[in-house]
Design a protein around this motif. Structure first.
Motif, PDB file in Angstrom:
ATOM      1  N   GLY A  88      45.216  38.098  38.431  1.00 32.26           N
ATOM      2  CA  GLY A  88      44.158  38.203  39.436  1.00 32.26           C
ATOM      3  C   GLY A  88      42.868  37.609  38.919  1.00 32.26           C
ATOM      4  O   GLY A  88      42.116  38.273  38.205  1.00 32.26           O
ATOM      5  N   LEU A  89      42.581  36.370  39.252  1.00 35.42           N
ATOM      6  CA  LEU A  89      41.350  35.734  38.779  1.00 35.42           C
ATOM      7  C   LEU A  89      40.108  36.371  39.378  1.00 35.42           C
ATOM      8  O   LEU A  89      39.051  36.413  38.742  1.00 35.42           O
ATOM      9  CB  LEU A  89      41.362  34.246  39.123  1.00 35.42           C
ATOM     10  CG  LEU A  89      42.122  33.327  38.162  1.00 35.42           C
ATOM     11  CD1 LEU A  89      42.009  31.903  38.629  1.00 35.42           C
ATOM     12  CD2 LEU A  89      41.585  33.464  36.745  1.00 35.42           C
ATOM     13  N   SER A  90      40.219  36.864  40.596  1.00 36.33           N
ATOM     14  CA  SER A  90      39.028  37.404  41.242  1.00 36.33           C
ATOM     15  C   SER A  90      38.502  38.647  40.533  1.00 36.33           C
ATOM     16  O   SER A  90      37.340  39.006  40.684  1.00 36.33           O
ATOM     17  CB  SER A  90      39.317  37.724  42.710  1.00 36.33           C
ATOM     18  OG  SER A  90      40.393  38.626  42.827  1.00 36.33           O
ATOM     19  N   LYS A  91      39.338  39.316  39.725  1.00 33.61           N
ATOM     20  CA  LYS A  91      38.881  40.514  39.018  1.00 33.61           C
ATOM     21  C   LYS A  91      37.716  40.212  38.090  1.00 33.61           C
ATOM     22  O   LYS A  91      36.787  41.008  37.953  1.00 33.61           O
ATOM     23  CB  LYS A  91      40.034  41.126  38.223  1.00 33.61           C
ATOM     24  CG  LYS A  91      41.098  41.796  39.071  1.00 33.61           C
ATOM     25  CD  LYS A  91      42.168  42.416  38.202  1.00 33.61           C
ATOM     26  CE  LYS A  91      43.235  43.109  39.033  1.00 33.61           C
ATOM     27  NZ  LYS A  91      42.710  44.246  39.797  1.00 33.61           N
ATOM     28  N   ARG A 126      39.395  37.802  46.428  1.00 36.60           N
ATOM     29  CA  ARG A 126      40.827  38.111  46.486  1.00 36.60           C
ATOM     30  C   ARG A 126      41.681  36.873  46.182  1.00 36.60           C
ATOM     31  O   ARG A 126      42.562  36.489  46.969  1.00 36.60           O
ATOM     32  CB  ARG A 126      41.223  38.684  47.847  1.00 36.60           C
ATOM     33  CG  ARG A 126      40.460  39.900  48.294  1.00 36.60           C
ATOM     34  CD  ARG A 126      40.673  41.086  47.384  1.00 36.60           C
ATOM     35  NE  ARG A 126      42.057  41.556  47.408  1.00 36.60           N
ATOM     36  CZ  ARG A 126      42.667  42.155  46.396  1.00 36.60           C
ATOM     37  NH1 ARG A 126      42.036  42.327  45.262  1.00 36.60           N
ATOM     38  NH2 ARG A 126      43.906  42.565  46.512  1.00 36.60           N
ATOM     39  N   VAL A 127      41.440  36.242  45.056  1.00 32.85           N
ATOM     40  CA  VAL A 127      42.220  35.080  44.649  1.00 32.85           C
ATOM     41  C   VAL A 127      43.144  35.493  43.504  1.00 32.85           C
ATOM     42  O   VAL A 127      42.679  35.852  42.425  1.00 32.85           O
ATOM     43  CB  VAL A 127      41.333  33.901  44.221  1.00 32.85           C
ATOM     44  CG1 VAL A 127      42.188  32.751  43.700  1.00 32.85           C
ATOM     45  CG2 VAL A 127      40.474  33.439  45.388  1.00 32.85           C
ATOM     46  N   GLY A 128      44.441  35.469  43.761  1.00 31.62           N
ATOM     47  CA  GLY A 128      45.433  35.776  42.748  1.00 31.62           C
ATOM     48  C   GLY A 128      46.332  34.582  42.499  1.00 31.62           C
ATOM     49  O   GLY A 128      46.394  33.641  43.304  1.00 31.62           O
ATOM     50  N   VAL A 129      47.030  34.614  41.369  1.00 33.68           N
ATOM     51  CA  VAL A 129      47.912  33.523  40.975  1.00 33.68           C
ATOM     52  C   VAL A 129      49.306  34.077  40.740  1.00 33.68           C
ATOM     53  O   VAL A 129      49.471  35.072  40.031  1.00 33.68           O
ATOM     54  CB  VAL A 129      47.421  32.845  39.679  1.00 33.68           C
ATOM     55  CG1 VAL A 129      48.256  31.617  39.374  1.00 33.68           C
ATOM     56  CG2 VAL A 129      45.951  32.498  39.773  1.00 33.68           C
TER      57      VAL A 129
END
Length: 491
Positions: free
Chosen positions: A319-322, A329-332
């Motif tokens: 989870g990059l947005s963390k 809310r950008v996850g990989v």
């Protein structure tokens, strides 16, 4: 009330029924005062003996979750200290006749609790995030690409962002390409996509115990049989995992090997290799959830499972947005082969693609000096807050309260005296304007009730200092009140 039992599990049927009812009560899916099915009706619905349901109801009543009123029936009771609550009839009572398939949704309800000292929230203090930079980026994007809000993006994610993400993961020795990257709406959607695609009723899912509560909620919703594997200071006990695999064939192993949530432990490199060997031997999938590997306070953690996997068993989530912007809310998700293609199809069925604006907003940060400097400063700030919280706990908490010291991540895992139920303590602590995550929410079965999770990432230093002092007062007072209640004579 839909309750599924599995006769192949080592857990007695009565205990499975007990846990299913407790999950619904603690998730607010069964409200206080709700009338439960009679013993006879529930035994027919589930297909078990009358005595099995009687045993489950007896345990629920003994633990204060239900009360039985002669001539009226069996009702949900959340007040474990005794006493009943009169419930007025509601025009929505008819809705209880509509069956649902939500066996548990505990984690989301804690987000609804607000307090001055929010130790529940394992998100980063907004004051530590690059908010002004992202604000300018969004304004620039909207001025240069005004149609970005009126068009759909690629289901798999923005191609330019996927290329940058592949490069970002390669820095962690994860060999991948943009064609094997799926952009998700946070890691929670990634967990949900994997569950929707590969997990069905009766499938065996192994998780750490304790583990991330929202993952338990998702796997339960899919009808999976969740078998917990204990965690020690070196991560998941893979020796116990191997023993369980001799009896039960897993469909999926869910793990957070790096700064595990909620304990903060790190799985050793040796155990990581052993876990992969188990996955290869059993031909199962491994879901590796990696939200905090950048946030380490000493030496770097061992390589990810995904970086060690050469056969495509590991599905990797980050989870990059963390660490940048939780609101984006950008996850990989990174995976290989047909597993990946099926996950892309599931993503398309779910939402037709993540919002383009937020994807474009985080893009300039990746592979930039600003990103590296931001992460470096974040590590320092969070380590200072961790150290401050540990020092304060040492001063203000009772001597019989213990905790693990994490070498990264954002959480502390505390053990209170075994007679304390931290779900009850949470209600008490809210009088002191404190929230935290009760440990019972982190176990799929056979919950341990005397643990709790504190996050040191959301509050600033002054708030942490004030909050831990209040937590110390609340803990001491609650332990005394619990001891007095236990000693009180039964009338």
């Amino acid at each position: 009330m839909q309750i599924e039992v599995n006769r192949q599990l080592p857990v007695p049927l009565a205990r499975q029924i007990y846990q299913a009812v407790v999950d619904r009560i603690q998730s607010n899916l069964l409200e206080e005062g709700t009338r439960l099915p009679s013993v006879r009706i529930l035994s027919k619905q589930i297909g078990v003996s009358l005595m099995t349901v009687v045993q489950a109801y007896n345990e629920l009543e003994q633990d204060g979750f239900i009360e039985r009123i002669q001539g009226k029936g069996t009702f949900v009771q959340k007040n474990k200290q005794g006493g009943t609550t009169d419930r007025q009839e509601s025009p929505y009572d008819w809705q209880l006749s509509v069956p649902d398939y939500l066996p548990r949704a505990q984690f989301s309800r804690y987000y609804q609790l607000s307090a001055r000292f929010e130790f529940f929230s394992s998100t980063i203090d907004p004051g530590l995030l690059p908010n002004r930079y992202l604000e300018k980026e969004i304004q620039r994007i909207l001025s240069q690409e005004p149609r970005i809000l009126s068009t759909y993006g690629d289901v798999q994610g923005d191609p330019v962002l996927r290329t940058e993400l592949a490069g970002y993961l390669r820095e962690s020795k994860i060999s991948t390409t943009s064609d094997e990257i799926l952009v998700t709406n946070g890691t929670q959607q990634g967990i949900d996509l994997v569950a929707r695609t590969f997990v069905g009723p009766g499938d065996i899912v192994f998780t750490e115990a304790p583990t991330y509560p929202a993952a338990i909620d998702v796997f339960r919703w899919r009808g999976a049989t969740i078998l917990p594997v204990p965690v020690d200071e070196h991560g998941m006990r893979v020796d116990m995992l191997a023993a369980l695999c001799e009896k039960y064939k897993p469909k999926l192993i869910y793990t957070m090997p790096t700064f595990q949530n909620p304990t903060g432990t790190v799985m050793s490199a040796q155990r990581r290799r052993q876990l992969l060997d188990i996955a290869y031997e059993t031909q199962c999938l491994v879901l590796e959830d990696d939200p905090w590997s950048e946030i380490h306070f000493g030496k770097q953690p061992p390589p990810s499972l995904k970086s060690m996997d050469s056969l495509g068993h590991v599905i990797y989530l980050k989870g990059l947005s963390k660490i940048l912007a939780p609101g984006c809310r950008v996850g990989v998700l990174a995976a290989s082969g047909t597993v990946f293609h099926r996950l892309v199809a599931a993503k398309g069925n779910t939402d037709l693609g993540s919002p383009m604006l937020t994807q474009k907003a985080v893009l300039p940060l990746l592979h930039s000096d600003r990103m590296r400097n931001h992460v470096k400063k974040l590590r320092i700030a969070l380590q200072l807050r961790r150290d401050l919280m540990i020092d304060l706990l040492s001063v203000h908490m009772p001597k019989d309260v213990n905790w693990l010291i994490p070498q990264g991540g954002v959480n502390l895992w505390l053990a209170l005296p075994v007679q304390i139920d931290t779900e009850d303590f949470l209600g008490y602590a809210r009088n002191y304007q404190i929230t935290f995550l009760p440990g019972a929410a982190c176990y799929p079965i056979e919950s341990k009730h005397h643990f709790l999770r504190l996050s040191f990432s959301y509050l600033n230093e002054k708030e942490i200092e004030e909050g831990i002092k209040e937590l110390g007062k609340a803990t001491q007072s609650f332990i005394k009140a619990t001891a007095a209640y236990r000693k009180a004579p039964i009338v």
